[in-house]
Write an enzyme that holds these catalytic residues in place. Structure first.
Site, mmCIF file in Angstrom:
data_model
loop_
_atom_site.group_PDB
_atom_site.id
_atom_site.type_symbol
_atom_site.label_atom_id
_atom_site.label_comp_id
_atom_site.label_asym_id
_atom_site.label_seq_id
_atom_site.Cartn_x
_atom_site.Cartn_y
_atom_site.Cartn_z
ATOM 1 N N HIS A 150 0.804 -1.222 0.000
ATOM 2 C CA HIS A 150 0.000 0.000 0.000
ATOM 3 C C HIS A 150 0.836 1.270 0.000
ATOM 4 O O HIS A 150 0.367 2.328 0.395
ATOM 5 C CB HIS A 150 -0.944 -0.004 1.214
ATOM 6 C CG HIS A 150 -1.927 -1.121 1.184
ATOM 7 N ND1 HIS A 150 -2.536 -1.621 2.316
ATOM 8 C CD2 HIS A 150 -2.401 -1.874 0.159
ATOM 9 C CE1 HIS A 150 -3.345 -2.630 1.984
ATOM 10 N NE2 HIS A 150 -3.273 -2.803 0.687
ATOM 11 N N CYS A 161 2.882 14.465 -15.655
ATOM 12 C CA CYS A 161 4.157 14.471 -14.920
ATOM 13 C C CYS A 161 4.354 13.154 -14.170
ATOM 14 O O CYS A 161 3.416 12.629 -13.579
ATOM 15 C CB CYS A 161 4.140 15.634 -13.921
ATOM 16 S SG CYS A 161 5.663 15.748 -12.968
HETATM 17 C C1 BV8 Z 1 -8.409 -2.201 -5.218
HETATM 18 C C2 BV8 Z 1 -2.989 2.973 2.504
HETATM 19 C C3 BV8 Z 1 -9.085 -2.378 -7.467
HETATM 20 C C4 BV8 Z 1 -3.616 4.283 2.817
HETATM 21 C C5 BV8 Z 1 -4.743 1.282 2.594
HETATM 22 C C6 BV8 Z 1 -16.111 -4.980 -1.126
HETATM 23 C C7 BV8 Z 1 -15.636 -6.257 -0.858
HETATM 24 C C8 BV8 Z 1 -14.278 -6.580 -1.018
HETATM 25 C C9 BV8 Z 1 -13.385 -5.613 -1.475
HETATM 26 C C10 BV8 Z 1 -13.881 -4.344 -1.724
HETATM 27 C C11 BV8 Z 1 -15.217 -4.015 -1.560
HETATM 28 N N1 BV8 Z 1 -15.380 -2.716 -1.888
HETATM 29 C C12 BV8 Z 1 -14.188 -2.209 -2.249
HETATM 30 C C13 BV8 Z 1 -13.268 -3.198 -2.180
HETATM 31 C C14 BV8 Z 1 -11.854 -3.093 -2.508
HETATM 32 C C15 BV8 Z 1 -11.114 -2.403 -1.375
HETATM 33 C C16 BV8 Z 1 -11.332 -3.110 -0.069
HETATM 34 O O1 BV8 Z 1 -10.754 -4.166 0.172
HETATM 35 N N2 BV8 Z 1 -12.188 -2.521 0.778
HETATM 36 C C17 BV8 Z 1 -12.464 -3.134 2.066
HETATM 37 C C18 BV8 Z 1 -12.473 -2.082 3.158
HETATM 38 C C19 BV8 Z 1 -13.809 -3.839 1.964
HETATM 39 N N3 BV8 Z 1 -9.700 -2.496 -1.732
HETATM 40 C C20 BV8 Z 1 -9.170 -1.506 -2.480
HETATM 41 O O2 BV8 Z 1 -9.764 -0.512 -2.814
HETATM 42 C C21 BV8 Z 1 -7.743 -1.748 -2.941
HETATM 43 N N4 BV8 Z 1 -7.678 -1.496 -4.360
HETATM 44 O O3 BV8 Z 1 -9.112 -3.127 -4.907
HETATM 45 O O4 BV8 Z 1 -8.284 -1.727 -6.490
HETATM 46 C C22 BV8 Z 1 -8.583 -1.884 -8.746
HETATM 47 C C23 BV8 Z 1 -7.873 -2.763 -9.586
HETATM 48 C C24 BV8 Z 1 -7.437 -2.302 -10.821
HETATM 49 C C25 BV8 Z 1 -7.672 -0.974 -11.213
HETATM 50 C C26 BV8 Z 1 -8.357 -0.098 -10.343
HETATM 51 C C27 BV8 Z 1 -8.819 -0.541 -9.096
HETATM 52 C C28 BV8 Z 1 -6.798 -0.771 -2.259
HETATM 53 C C29 BV8 Z 1 -6.715 -1.103 -0.785
HETATM 54 C C30 BV8 Z 1 -5.595 -0.284 -0.152
HETATM 55 C C31 BV8 Z 1 -6.184 0.869 0.637
HETATM 56 N N5 BV8 Z 1 -5.112 1.564 1.364
HETATM 57 N N6 BV8 Z 1 -3.739 1.918 3.191
HETATM 58 C C32 BV8 Z 1 -3.426 4.643 4.260
HETATM 59 O O5 BV8 Z 1 -2.840 3.867 5.043
HETATM 60 O O6 BV8 Z 1 -3.858 5.760 4.611
HETATM 61 S S1 BV8 Z 1 -5.528 0.026 3.421
HETATM 62 C C33 BV8 Z 1 -5.417 0.280 5.101
HETATM 63 O O7 BV8 Z 1 -6.142 -0.812 5.660
HETATM 64 C C34 BV8 Z 1 -4.015 0.166 5.681
HETATM 65 O O8 BV8 Z 1 -3.006 -0.126 4.739
HETATM 66 C C35 BV8 Z 1 -4.158 -1.026 6.613
HETATM 67 O O9 BV8 Z 1 -3.001 -1.699 6.796
HETATM 68 C C36 BV8 Z 1 -5.143 -1.805 5.841
HETATM 69 C C37 BV8 Z 1 -5.745 -3.008 6.427
HETATM 70 O O10 BV8 Z 1 -6.057 -2.728 7.728
HETATM 71 P P1 BV8 Z 1 -5.233 -3.591 8.808
HETATM 72 O O11 BV8 Z 1 -3.769 -3.411 8.568
HETATM 73 O O12 BV8 Z 1 -5.759 -4.976 8.824
HETATM 74 O O13 BV8 Z 1 -5.579 -2.807 10.103
HETATM 75 P P2 BV8 Z 1 -6.959 -2.865 10.883
HETATM 76 O O14 BV8 Z 1 -7.011 -1.661 11.740
HETATM 77 O O15 BV8 Z 1 -8.095 -3.156 9.947
HETATM 78 O O16 BV8 Z 1 -6.808 -4.181 11.802
HETATM 79 C C38 BV8 Z 1 -5.819 -4.196 12.801
HETATM 80 C C39 BV8 Z 1 -5.852 -5.593 13.390
HETATM 81 O O17 BV8 Z 1 -4.822 -5.698 14.348
HETATM 82 C C40 BV8 Z 1 -7.170 -5.887 14.128
HETATM 83 O O18 BV8 Z 1 -7.594 -7.195 13.777
HETATM 84 C C41 BV8 Z 1 -6.776 -5.826 15.603
HETATM 85 O O19 BV8 Z 1 -7.490 -6.763 16.393
HETATM 86 C C42 BV8 Z 1 -5.328 -6.225 15.548
HETATM 87 N N7 BV8 Z 1 -4.496 -5.662 16.615
HETATM 88 C C43 BV8 Z 1 -4.627 -4.447 17.243
HETATM 89 N N8 BV8 Z 1 -3.606 -4.303 18.128
HETATM 90 C C44 BV8 Z 1 -2.834 -5.421 18.024
HETATM 91 C C45 BV8 Z 1 -3.391 -6.291 17.063
HETATM 92 N N9 BV8 Z 1 -2.841 -7.484 16.740
HETATM 93 C C46 BV8 Z 1 -1.715 -7.844 17.391
HETATM 94 N N10 BV8 Z 1 -1.114 -7.068 18.323
HETATM 95 C C47 BV8 Z 1 -1.647 -5.857 18.667
HETATM 96 N N11 BV8 Z 1 -1.039 -5.099 19.612
HETATM 97 ZN ZN ZN Z 2 4.847 17.337 -11.446
#
Ligand code: BV8
Ligand code: ZN
Length: 306
Positions: free
Chosen positions: A131, A144
């Site tokens: 990501h 660009c």
């Molecule tokens: C794409 C960068 C297509 C930005 C991020 C419906 C169904 C399925 C998929 C989709 C849908 N609708 C849309 C989609 C696609 C979408 C998607 O998956 N949406 C989800 C929400 C449903 N995906 C996309 O849009 C991707 N692109 O599909 O493009 C395409 C193809 C060709 C041409 C054009 C388009 C792009 C996805 C990337 C988005 N960007 N980040 C930023 O960071 O600001 S994603 C963002 O969420 C972060 O990167 C993060 O890492 C990621 C996932 O979250 P997690 O890392 O899992 O973090 P989260 O908070 O969710 O969970 C933390 C976990 O840790 C918890 O379980 C918690 O219990 C645990 N925890 C907490 N503390 C601890 C711990 N575990 C251990 N120890 C601890 N101490």
């Molecule tokens: Zn530029």
């Protein structure tokens, strides 16, 4: 190791069977999520300690949000850059970097953009960022191609310095009966949930500009609805296809974002046994040959990789 890991809330039997299996593993894949950096003080996306009071982080991590209000989105990323720079990698980041040095057939795919794996000296050729990174920027001008990597300048533009609480614009809800509640002249920084709520707007001309075409720069991260870097996906897919996978570690991720979360099923289809290390159960399809270590990744990961 079993005793300590047991204290971390995982059963020693599991740790033993995992350690036994790990000895015989060569080709290992790790998928990292925000939970890995939670103990370094960086809030995760979902669940407790979520990033925002007034906005949902996933709403702001979109091209539409940037188009509509580039200043707000830049404040969000500038704050996260600032927090990530103040944070330090934890023992799990270092343990994963150590395993990479010991085993060249171990690759890591990270959803994290916080740069902590890199600061733990994780070998870069075995770390694939799905990501992007908070510390990369790229130009938004259509013609660009300007990009800049590993820019750790903080703030990345003077207008994006983290405001002090005392600078918050007084709004009616802040003003008590006395009219204007003085926010004490502290040099305490605002809280991320104040962004977009109290702060003066920033004109686009004061946001990061492209040195080549004067266009507006954007954070070098993958937003929702945007494709993941095709070169990275190709490298990872070739590695998976080239030989069976022995083990997949799924660490600190809710496994809710695709295509990143899809790698668990792909690895399993290539022979991998899965070990999830997470605060809560996040991979629904775990089999009896898999492991689930419930706990803080910064405690459990160093223990089970010993
Ligand atoms: C794409 C960068 C297509 C930005 C991020 C419906 C169904 C399925 C998929 C989709 C849908 N609708 C849309 C989609 C696609 C979408 C998607 O998956 N949406 C989800 C929400 C449903 N995906 C996309 O849009 C991707 N692109 O599909 O493009 C395409 C193809 C060709 C041409 C054009 C388009 C792009 C996805 C990337 C988005 N960007 N980040 C930023 O960071 O600001 S994603 C963002 O969420 C972060 O990167 C993060 O890492 C990621 C996932 O979250 P997690 O890392 O899992 O973090 P989260 O908070 O969710 O969970 C933390 C976990 O840790 C918890 O379980 C918690 O219990 C645990 N925890 C907490 N503390 C601890 C711990 N575990 C251990 N120890 C601890 N101490
Ligand atoms: Zn530029």
């Amino acid at each position: 190791a079993a005793k300590k890991a047991a204290h971390a809330g995982v059963s020693s039997a599991d740790v033993e069977s995992f350690a036994e299996y790990l000895k015989g593993c060569r080709r290992i894949l790790a998928l990292l999520g925000a939970g890995l950096s939670a103990s370094s003080g960086l809030p995760t996306f979902r669940g407790a300690g979520g990033l925002w009071r007034t906005h949902d982080a996933t709403e702001l991590a979109t091209p539409e949000a940037f188009q509509a209000d580039p200043a707000l989105v830049w404040q969000f990323y500038s704050f996260r850059r600032h927090m990530a720079l103040k944070a330090a990698p934890n023992k799990a980041h270092y343990a994963l970097a150590e395993l990479s040095r010991r085993n060249k057939d171990f690759i890591t795919i990270s959803q994290n953009v916080d740069g902590l794996s890199q600061r733990a000296l994780h070998p870069s050729e075995q770390l694939h960022l799905l990501h992007g990174s908070l510390f990369n920027v790229k130009c938004t001008s259509f013609f660009c191609r300007y990009t800049r990597k590993d820019d750790f300048t903080d703030p990345i533009a003077p207008s994006l310095a983290i405001p002090k609480k005392s600078s918050l614009v007084k709004t009616d809800e802040d003003q008590g009966e006395t009219g204007t509640k003085q926010i004490e002249e502290s040099d305490e920084e605002i809280d991320i949930s104040d962004i977009g709520h109290h702060l003066p707007d920033i004109p686009v001309k004061d946001l990061p500009q492209c040195p080549e075409c004067n266009g507006l720069l954007r954070p070098g991260v993958v937003w929702f609805g945007e494709p993941l870097p095709s070169k990275t996906l190709k490298t990872v897919d070739e590695w998976i296809e080239s030989d069976p996978v022995d083990l997949m570690l799924v660490i600190g991720t809710s496994s809710s974002v695709y295509p990143a979360a899809g790698y668990t099923d792909i690895a399993r289809a290539h022979g991998a046994r899965i070990a999830v290390i997470n605060m809560e159960q996040s991979v629904k399809t775990l089999g009896e040959n898999d492991w689930f270590f419930q706990g803080d990744a910064s405690v459990v990961v160093p223990e089970i990789l010993k």
